[in-house]
Enzyme design. Structure first.
Site, PDB file in Angstrom:
ATOM      1  N   ARG A   1     -13.951 100.934 -14.706  1.00 33.60           N
ATOM      2  CA  ARG A   1     -14.388  99.895 -15.642  1.00 33.60           C
ATOM      3  C   ARG A   1     -14.997 100.597 -16.852  1.00 33.60           C
ATOM      4  NH1 ARG A   1     -19.056  97.326 -16.857  1.00 33.60           N
ATOM      5  NH2 ARG A   1     -19.004  95.090 -17.279  1.00 33.60           N
TER       6      ARG A   1
ATOM      7  N   LYS B   1     -23.214 104.934 -19.216  1.00 30.85           N
ATOM      8  CA  LYS B   1     -24.458 104.607 -18.507  1.00 30.85           C
ATOM      9  C   LYS B   1     -25.535 105.682 -18.680  1.00 30.85           C
ATOM     10  CE  LYS B   1     -22.925 100.924 -15.608  1.00 30.85           C
ATOM     11  NZ  LYS B   1     -22.455 100.459 -14.308  1.00 30.85           N
TER      12      LYS B   1
END
Ligand code: 7PJ
Length: 283
Positions: A255, A221
């Protein structure tokens, strides 16, 4: 602690790795290399070989500003992959905000609904509640993917994320969903600045007060890019550090895109005695 899902009651005494499968031509992190059911299914098989404990299959990109996808298009992308993935022996999650996609995936036998909108779309809560035991991941997001990164603002990001997730858990419980079916996720990068995400990293343990297992998605991210100066395809070391930091502070599911590397990192963390369900020796 356990996570009840359609076919599996997942033991979360050890942290679990959820492998990401994007079935989107515009996916930011894999350039859509897995678009099409054949390629996506091959990717599912690879992630399971690498040690993924769960698969998370999504057909709509939720990156900031991404175009939305019609129900028919999303069904066409996701259902064939879910159907094949159900043969691989691990719990299969479908990453969607659309009640129709939830219903159709659950009818095929999918184990989990992972919803970045936390079942707030009309009919979404009912789609999950009417199933006897499907699992669900409720994620926090401020705003929606089209605009969420424009001006994220919180008085206290931890308090607001906690209050939102507490309300969504209560809504599901009131609709008859057993607590054991629910996990929660603060939604790294979803309507949050770098500072907000870092606050969630530092104070993640406070979310354990919700009483449900935490799922964290830090993989590749942009906050990791901000912290390291690295482009999206150079964020593996940062992603591993974030996954370990999350587990150290009590996350039970991570995740990730890079399953093999994460499984290896967690094997060393486990040998060091740092992966227990208390979230490490400090607690
Ligand atoms: C997340 C997600 C996350 C959950 C995406 C990406 C963007 N679902 N779906 N948590 N992120 N539960 O993978 O970078 O963080 S899509």
């Amino acid at each position: 602690m356990f996570w009840q899902t359609t076919r599996f009651r997942i033991d979360l005494a050890e942290p679990r790795v959820m492998g990401i499968v994007n079935v989107t031509p515009d996916s930011f992190s894999d350039g859509g290399r897995h678009a099409g059911p054949g390629a996506a299914l091959a990717h599912c098989e690879r992630l399971v070989r690498e040690g993924a404990h769960l698969l998370d299959i999504g057909g709509e990109s939720s990156r900031p500003g991404a175009a939305s996808v019609s129900v028919d298009e999303e069904l066409a992308r996701v259902l064939p992959v879910v159907e094949g993935a159900l043969e691989l022996g691990v719990p299969v999650s479908v990453d969607t905000v659309k009640p129709e996609v939830m219903r159709r995936a659950l009818a095929l036998g999918a184990d989990i609904v992972n919803d970045i909108h936390a079942l707030q779309a009309p009919g979404a809560l009912e789609a999950v509640a009417s199933h006897p035991q499907a699992g669900v991941c409720l994620m926090h997001m401020q705003g929606d993917p089209a605009t969420m990164q424009a001006r994220p603002a919180y008085a206290d990001v931890i308090a607001e994320v906690t209050a939102f997730l507490r309300e969504r858990i209560a809504a599901l419980r009131a609709a008859g969903v057993a607590a054991e079916r629910i996990v929660v996720d603060p939604g790294i990068g979803f309507g949050k600045s770098v500072e907000h995400n870092v606050a969630l990293l530092r104070r993640q343990r406070e979310l354990l007060a919700l009483g449900r297992p935490l799922l964290l998605g830090w993989s590749r991210k942009s906050t990791l890019g901000a912290l390291t100066g690295r482009a999206v395809d150079e964020r593996l070391p940062a992603s591993l550090a974030a996954a370990l930091a999350a587990v150290q502070q009590g996350a039970r599911i991570v995740r990730v895109h890079d399953v093999a590397a994460t499984v290896d990192a967690l094997a060393v963390w486990r040998a060091a005695g740092l992966t227990g369900s208390s979230g490490g020796a400090q607690q």
